[in-house]
Design a protein around this motif. Structure first.
Motif, PDB file in Angstrom:
ATOM      1  N   ARG A  86     -42.795 -19.052  93.922  1.00 43.22           N
ATOM      2  CA  ARG A  86     -44.021 -19.298  94.691  1.00 43.22           C
ATOM      3  C   ARG A  86     -44.890 -18.045  94.598  1.00 43.22           C
ATOM      4  NH1 ARG A  86     -44.808 -19.710 101.293  1.00 43.22           N
ATOM      5  NH2 ARG A  86     -47.039 -20.175 101.245  1.00 43.22           N
ATOM      6  N   HIS A  87     -46.196 -18.241  94.453  1.00 42.64           N
ATOM      7  CA  HIS A  87     -47.123 -17.108  94.305  1.00 42.64           C
ATOM      8  C   HIS A  87     -46.915 -16.096  95.443  1.00 42.64           C
ATOM      9  CE1 HIS A  87     -49.475 -18.536  97.746  1.00 42.64           C
ATOM     10  NE2 HIS A  87     -49.311 -19.731  97.254  1.00 42.64           N
TER      11      HIS A  87
ATOM     12  N   ASN B 275     -53.206 -16.891 103.005  1.00 43.74           N
ATOM     13  CA  ASN B 275     -51.903 -16.821 103.697  1.00 43.74           C
ATOM     14  C   ASN B 275     -51.992 -15.745 104.772  1.00 43.74           C
ATOM     15  OD1 ASN B 275     -49.980 -17.128 100.602  1.00 43.74           O
ATOM     16  ND2 ASN B 275     -50.619 -18.751 101.986  1.00 43.74           N
TER      17      ASN B 275
ATOM     18  N   ARG C 156     -44.626 -30.165 106.922  1.00 49.38           N
ATOM     19  CA  ARG C 156     -43.265 -30.151 106.396  1.00 49.38           C
ATOM     20  C   ARG C 156     -42.655 -31.537 106.170  1.00 49.38           C
ATOM     21  NH1 ARG C 156     -44.823 -26.483 104.776  1.00 49.38           N
ATOM     22  NH2 ARG C 156     -44.326 -24.262 105.125  1.00 49.38           N
TER      23      ARG C 156
HETATM   24  O1  LIG Z   1     -51.596 -24.383 101.155  1.00 51.40           O
HETATM   25  C1  LIG Z   1     -51.239 -23.587 102.028  1.00 51.40           C
HETATM   26  O2  LIG Z   1     -51.757 -23.435 103.154  1.00 51.40           O
HETATM   27  C2  LIG Z   1     -50.015 -22.738 101.735  1.00 51.40           C
HETATM   28  O3  LIG Z   1     -49.910 -22.574 100.377  1.00 51.40           O
HETATM   29  C3  LIG Z   1     -48.771 -23.435 102.202  1.00 51.40           C
HETATM   30  O4  LIG Z   1     -49.036 -23.895 103.406  1.00 51.40           O
HETATM   31  P1  LIG Z   1     -47.879 -24.509 104.297  1.00 51.40           P
HETATM   32  O5  LIG Z   1     -46.824 -23.426 104.426  1.00 51.40           O
HETATM   33  O6  LIG Z   1     -48.568 -24.843 105.571  1.00 51.40           O
HETATM   34  O7  LIG Z   1     -47.391 -25.700 103.546  1.00 51.40           O
END
Ligand SMILES: O=C(O)[C@H](O)COP(=O)(O)O
Length: 206
Positions: A9-10, A16, A116
């Motif tokens: 993952r990046h 973020n 999720r």
């Molecule tokens: O797209 C995003 O916001 C992040 O890459 C991942 O978001 P998440 O952890 O809320 O799925």
């Protein structure tokens, strides 16, 4: 070493860091994200990984992570395939919103479900199942044949486009994937046998 697939993952992105839903928006890495990518590359180099081919998405945070990893490996010359199929899940109307504010607006449980769960899509966006519907065919058509031919492949992508693939690689159910979180910049190594079964997997830097 052959038939190895490494998923990363990046590194941390600018959104973020601000705790914003990102999806298909295209922020770059933060300084920490750059360091995470370099650290991942250094660990792969230290552990003797060498790659024949790389795949990444059409988003800069994943591409930048890949470039930094390949620089650490001294492998900036290997072929790289870019494809929208590996893009992060589209967060639709949530894109750009702060995750904590979203929880205040819609409730913690609803936001956790959007983030999720397997089958529930955020408004105007993709569910994890929708994301799987584009990442899995791409993996089967483009990535797995390269691994089966004996190549070592690295893929840099996103939290949810990788969670979709990991459901298949680790045999996780729609309930099982809910708890599966991916850290930024942490290489996940999968070793395959000659018929495409995962015989070992481990998280480096765990
Ligand atoms: O797209 C995003 O916001 C992040 O890459 C991942 O978001 P998440 O952890 O809320 O799925």
């Amino acid at each position: 070493m052959e038939r190895t697939l490494v998923l990363v993952r990046h590194g941390q992105s600018e959104w973020n860091l601000k705790n914003l839903f990102t999806g298909w928006k295209d922020p770059d890495l933060t300084e920490l994200g750059i360091e995470e990518a370099k650290k991942a590359g250094a660990r792969l180099q230290h552990d003797g990984y060498r790659f024949d081919l790389a795949f990444t998405s059409e988003l800069v945070r994943a591409q930048h992570t890949l470039n930094l990893i390949l620089e650490e490996l001294g492998q900036t010359g290997i072929p790289i395939r870019y494809d929208i199929a590996l893009n992060e899940r589209d967060y639709g109307d949530l894109s750009g919103l702060n995750k904590e504010e979203a929880a205040k607006n819609w409730g913690e449980e609803q936001v956790h479900t959007w983030r999720r769960s397997f089958a529930v899509a955020p408004p105007g966006g993709e569910s994890l199942r929708d994301t799987l519907a584009r990442t899995l065919p791409y993996y089967v058509r483009e990535i797995l044949p390269e691994v089966l031919s004996g190549k070592n492949v690295i893929v840099t992508a996103h939290g949810n486009s990788l969670r979709a693939l990991i459901m298949v690689l680790e045999g996780l159910s729609p309930d099982g994937i809910v708890a599966r979180e991916l850290e930024t910049g942490r290489p996940m190594v999968y070793q395959f046998d000659a018929v495409g079964r995962v015989i070992e997997h481990k998280d480096l830097l765990a």
